[in-house]
Design a protein around this motif. Structure first.
Motif, PDB file in Angstrom:
ATOM      1  N   UNK A 182      12.949 -72.039  87.536  1.00 54.83           N
ATOM      2  CA  UNK A 182      11.521 -72.308  87.718  1.00 54.83           C
ATOM      3  C   UNK A 182      10.725 -71.011  87.664  1.00 54.83           C
ATOM      4  N   UNK A 183       9.468 -71.112  87.233  1.00 55.73           N
ATOM      5  CA  UNK A 183       8.552 -69.975  87.352  1.00 55.73           C
ATOM      6  C   UNK A 183       8.208 -69.824  88.832  1.00 55.73           C
ATOM      7  N   UNK A 184       7.659 -68.681  89.209  1.00 57.47           N
ATOM      8  CA  UNK A 184       7.363 -68.495  90.631  1.00 57.47           C
ATOM      9  C   UNK A 184       6.280 -69.478  91.097  1.00 57.47           C
ATOM     10  N   UNK A 185       5.349 -69.815  90.200  1.00 49.67           N
ATOM     11  CA  UNK A 185       4.345 -70.827  90.551  1.00 49.67           C
ATOM     12  C   UNK A 185       4.968 -72.187  90.807  1.00 49.67           C
ATOM     13  N   UNK A 186       5.843 -72.572  89.892  1.00 46.58           N
ATOM     14  CA  UNK A 186       6.523 -73.867  90.046  1.00 46.58           C
ATOM     15  C   UNK A 186       7.355 -73.886  91.318  1.00 46.58           C
ATOM     16  N   UNK A 187       8.018 -72.760  91.583  1.00 47.16           N
ATOM     17  CA  UNK A 187       8.883 -72.699  92.764  1.00 47.16           C
ATOM     18  C   UNK A 187       8.059 -72.841  94.048  1.00 47.16           C
ATOM     19  N   UNK A 188       6.924 -72.142  94.126  1.00 45.02           N
ATOM     20  CA  UNK A 188       6.073 -72.272  95.322  1.00 45.02           C
ATOM     21  C   UNK A 188       5.656 -73.722  95.524  1.00 45.02           C
ATOM     22  N   UNK A 189       5.302 -74.369  94.428  1.00 40.44           N
ATOM     23  CA  UNK A 189       4.866 -75.760  94.510  1.00 40.44           C
ATOM     24  C   UNK A 189       6.012 -76.645  95.018  1.00 40.44           C
ATOM     25  N   UNK A 190       7.200 -76.435  94.478  1.00 40.42           N
ATOM     26  CA  UNK A 190       8.361 -77.240  94.890  1.00 40.42           C
ATOM     27  C   UNK A 190       8.728 -76.973  96.345  1.00 40.42           C
ATOM     28  N   UNK A 191       8.640 -75.710  96.773  1.00 40.21           N
ATOM     29  CA  UNK A 191       8.984 -75.380  98.156  1.00 40.21           C
ATOM     30  C   UNK A 191       8.033 -76.087  99.118  1.00 40.21           C
ATOM     31  N   UNK A 192       6.762 -76.139  98.710  1.00 38.93           N
ATOM     32  CA  UNK A 192       5.782 -76.841  99.540  1.00 38.93           C
ATOM     33  C   UNK A 192       6.136 -78.319  99.658  1.00 38.93           C
TER      34      UNK A 192
END
Ligand code: GTP
Ligand code: MG
Length: 191
Positions: free
Chosen positions: A147-157
């Motif tokens: 994942x991109x870091x943006x996608x990862x932040x979204x998924x973590x949320x």
């Protein structure tokens, strides 16, 4: 954590096979193919210790590893593997559940979820089960390198919202991301 030794001890298919030395145990659980065996290898810096595979359901028994002669890592069979009969699936579930319920020296459950996807119904069932049975657990979100870091932040949320109160750690067995954070949790539990 400095790893001085890491060895496979045994595959257990039933309770009498479980080690009896009482060393603290860290159990890894999650659906088939989520990356349990890869996480174990990555934490230990050992490439082929726990067997990994592209074939889901590879790990069919409870596998015990002895680390630093001090504690065990326990690789549990993956749930949600569709290619086996219902009765065999039930056996796996029973075996894992019995272990999780009865094991006195189990000090930490590590639930793996795929960071790319929303937690599945089975992920949520296991999570609710851990909470209901008051097991100490953390959640590791695997394959974060995909994942991109943006996608990862979204998924973590999103994972955090579905599993409120859980400590969720993003991980990559390929890059070692999250390794120190997971070890910190383990060390805290084994003392
Ligand atoms: P079962 O034993 O079948 O329950 O699977 P498992 O949860 O032990 O999964 P395993 O570690 O065998 O990994 C399954 C596949 O995902 C393999 O092809 C791994 O190489 C891949 N994989 C695991 N972790 C990662 C990761 O962090 N990043 C990437 N890119 N691939 C991963
Ligand atoms: Mg495995």
């Amino acid at each position: 954590m400095k790893i001085t030794s890491a060895e496979f001890i045994k595959s257990a298919f039933a309770r009498p096979d479980w080690p009896v030395d009482g060393r603290p145990e860290i159990a890894f659980l999650g659906r088939s193919n989520v990356g349990k065996s890869s996480l174990i290898n990555s934490l230990l810096h050992r490439k082929g210790l726990a067997r990994t595979s592209n074939t889901p359901g590879r790990t069919q028994s409870i596998n015990f590893f002895l680390i630093n002669d001090a504690f065990h890592f326990v690789d549990l069979p993956g749930y949600g593997f569709a290619k086996v009969s219902k009765s065999m699936r039930a056996d796996w579930g029973t075996m894992a559940e019995q272990y999780l319920l009865e094991r006195q020296n189990l000090v930490l459950c590590v639930q793996l979820v795929d960071s790319r996807h929303n937690p599945t119904d089975l992920d949520m069932q296991l999570h609710d089960w851990l909470v209901h049975n008051e097991r100490t657990y953390i959640v590791v979100a695997t394959k974060s390198d995909k994942l991109s870091s943006n996608q990862l932040s979204k998924q973590m949320r999103l994972i955090g919202e579905k599993m409120p109160g859980a400590r969720v750690i993003p991980y990559s067995s390929q890059t070692g991301k999250g390794r120190d954070a997971v070890w910190a949790e383990i060390v805290e539990r084994i003392g």
